[in-house]
Design an enzyme around this catalytic site. Structure first.
Site, PDB file in Angstrom:
ATOM      1  NE  ARG A 192      -1.804  -1.670   3.759  1.00  0.00           N
ATOM      2  CZ  ARG A 192      -2.289  -2.082   4.677  1.00  0.00           C
ATOM      3  NH1 ARG A 192      -3.606  -1.685   5.106  1.00  0.00           N
ATOM      4  NH2 ARG A 192      -1.820  -2.415   5.733  1.00  0.00           N
TER       5      ARG A 192
ATOM      6  CE  LYS B 241       0.637  -2.427   9.371  1.00  0.00           C
ATOM      7  NZ  LYS B 241      -0.285  -2.584  10.272  1.00  0.00           N
TER       8      LYS B 241
ATOM      9  CE1 TYR C 125      -5.383   2.107  10.428  1.00  0.00           C
ATOM     10  CE2 TYR C 125      -4.245   1.841   8.235  1.00  0.00           C
ATOM     11  CZ  TYR C 125      -5.433   1.995   9.010  1.00  0.00           C
ATOM     12  OH  TYR C 125      -6.631   1.933   8.286  1.00  0.00           O
TER      13      TYR C 125
ATOM     14  CG  HIS D   2      -1.997  -0.991  15.041  1.00  0.00           C
ATOM     15  ND1 HIS D   2      -3.277  -1.156  15.247  1.00  0.00           N
ATOM     16  CD2 HIS D   2      -2.060  -1.050  13.562  1.00  0.00           C
ATOM     17  CE1 HIS D   2      -4.091  -0.997  14.160  1.00  0.00           C
ATOM     18  NE2 HIS D   2      -3.323  -0.946  13.197  1.00  0.00           N
TER      19      HIS D   2
ATOM     20  CD  GLU E 195      -3.681   2.787  15.357  1.00  0.00           C
ATOM     21  OE1 GLU E 195      -2.688   2.845  16.239  1.00  0.00           O
ATOM     22  OE2 GLU E 195      -3.333   3.304  14.428  1.00  0.00           O
TER      23      GLU E 195
ATOM     24  CG  ASP F 208      -2.632  -4.806  12.991  1.00  0.00           C
ATOM     25  OD1 ASP F 208      -1.435  -4.945  12.616  1.00  0.00           O
ATOM     26  OD2 ASP F 208      -3.387  -4.391  11.889  1.00  0.00           O
TER      27      ASP F 208
END
Length: 371
Positions: free
Chosen positions: A15, A75, A94, A96, A118, A270
């Protein structure tokens, strides 16, 4: 603002943070866009496409991180990327952090302003930047689980929809949120025997209204959950506590009672995973076996369908990226409480309570760093 789009370096991550169309929108508003060379190849976007949208291509990540005021990714930053972040720089991606103390430590040390997709919220309490990837992961979880059930993959040799004269496979979905509902959609569409387990009566009513008799619902007690898991061919872990570590619903002892060759697809990986025996895997080596149960715990499932995932993600993230670039991070967060909820790390302070609690680290309210 000078906005940088990094090429993802996580294992099998294809991505990209901004599509050429998103770049064009930011350029039209007067921002300078820098795109790392080959960043969009995984979605079929060539460097020339980004140049046509008004971006400048930079040859290395080092140049991008050294030049950009804001880095947009997909990510969480890998160690080499964390080391390139600098004080005052905005990171929008993101993160996490709850199950990842090393990343949290590196981001705190960087002095950067880190806004996590998130934990950005909406007025109804939903998570609009997590939802698109939850939809993708939920739908992918069933096709991944169906493949893992094949005997050659270590599974029981069960075809989820069955055939005339043979019962369909049993799919148990732990959690009826976005991931769970999308998993149920695909599993029921395949003709599997589907049960969604959740502790919220409201969620169970919504699932029942959405699917009718095609999907069973079960209120989550220890006894009910254990019975459902032990009878399942495929268990999909779809639980979420926003920002926090996922609850461990499947203990090692419960795992030992599951059917040999059954499969767990732990979409909650995740956030640390909902099974005691879960640990993150990659698309290169997606599965492992514990107690004759196949575990699929890929931490970036949507990366495998990068084109669909990137365009779905950009539709949600672009307005927030525009706000951060146009107003600056401090004013953008002051103006929008929902974007403010996305602030996880700010200039050496941890500003997400759920992450701080999970990592047992000091917490600083986001409002206090905006003064």
């Amino acid at each position: 603002m000078r906005v940088g789009v990094a090429r993802e370096i996580k294992n099998h991550e294809y991505r990209v943070g901004l599509t050429p169309a998103s770049v064009r929108e930011l350029v039209a508003q007067g921002h300078e866009l820098l795109v790392e060379q080959s960043a969009g190849l995984g979605i079929g976007a060539a460097d020339a496409d980004y140049q046509a949208a008004g971006a400048r291509i930079v040859s290395t990540a080092a140049e991008l991180f050294a030049t950009a005021d804001m880095i947009v990714k997909v990510k969480e930053p890998q160690p080499a990327e964390c080391a390139m972040l600098r004080p005052g720089q905005i990171l929008f991606t993101y993160l996490h952090l709850a199950p990842d103390p090393e990343q949290a430590k590196a981001l705190l040390a960087s002095g950067a302003i880190c806004v996590a997709y998130e934990t950005v919220t909406a007025a109804d309490g939903s998570l609009p930047l997590l939802a698109p990837m939850s939809e993708v992961a939920g739908r992918m979880s069933v096709q991944a689980g169906a493949h893992c059930l094949e005997k050659a993959q270590g599974g029981r040799g069960v075809l989820l929809p069955g055939v005339p004269g043979v019962l369909p496979g049993k799919v148990v979905i732990l959690g009826g949120g976005v991931v769970g509902s999308n998993a149920a959609l695909v599993a029921a569409g395949m003709g599997a025997d589907v049960t969604v387990v959740d502790r919220s009566p409201a969620v169970l009513k919504r699932v029942a209204a959405q699917f009718g008799t095609a999907v069973k619902t079960l209120h989550s007690t220890r006894e009910a959950l254990e019975a459902a898991v032990c009878a399942a061919d495929l268990v999909i872990g779809a639980v979420l506590v926003p920002g926090a570590a996922a609850p461990r619903l499947i203990s090692r002892e419960l795992l030992s009672r599951m059917q040999p060759g059954s499969v767990i697809v732990d979409v909650a990986i995740d956030q640390g995973g909902c099974c005691e025996t879960s640990h993150a895997t990659t698309h290169a080596e997606p599965t492992y076996v514990v107690n004759d149960v196949v575990h699929y715990c890929v931490a970036n499932m949507p990366g495998a369908v990068a084109r669909t995932s990137t365009y779905a993600l950009n539709a949600a993230t672009l307005p927030f990226a525009i706000a951060l670039a146009g107003k600056g991070w401090k004013q953008a967060l002051k103006d929008d409480i929902h974007l403010r909820h996305g602030l996880n790390v700010c200039e050496g302070k941890l500003t997400c309570k759920e992450v701080a609690d999970a990592l047992v680290l000091p917490y600083t309210a986001a409002e206090s760093v905006l003064q």
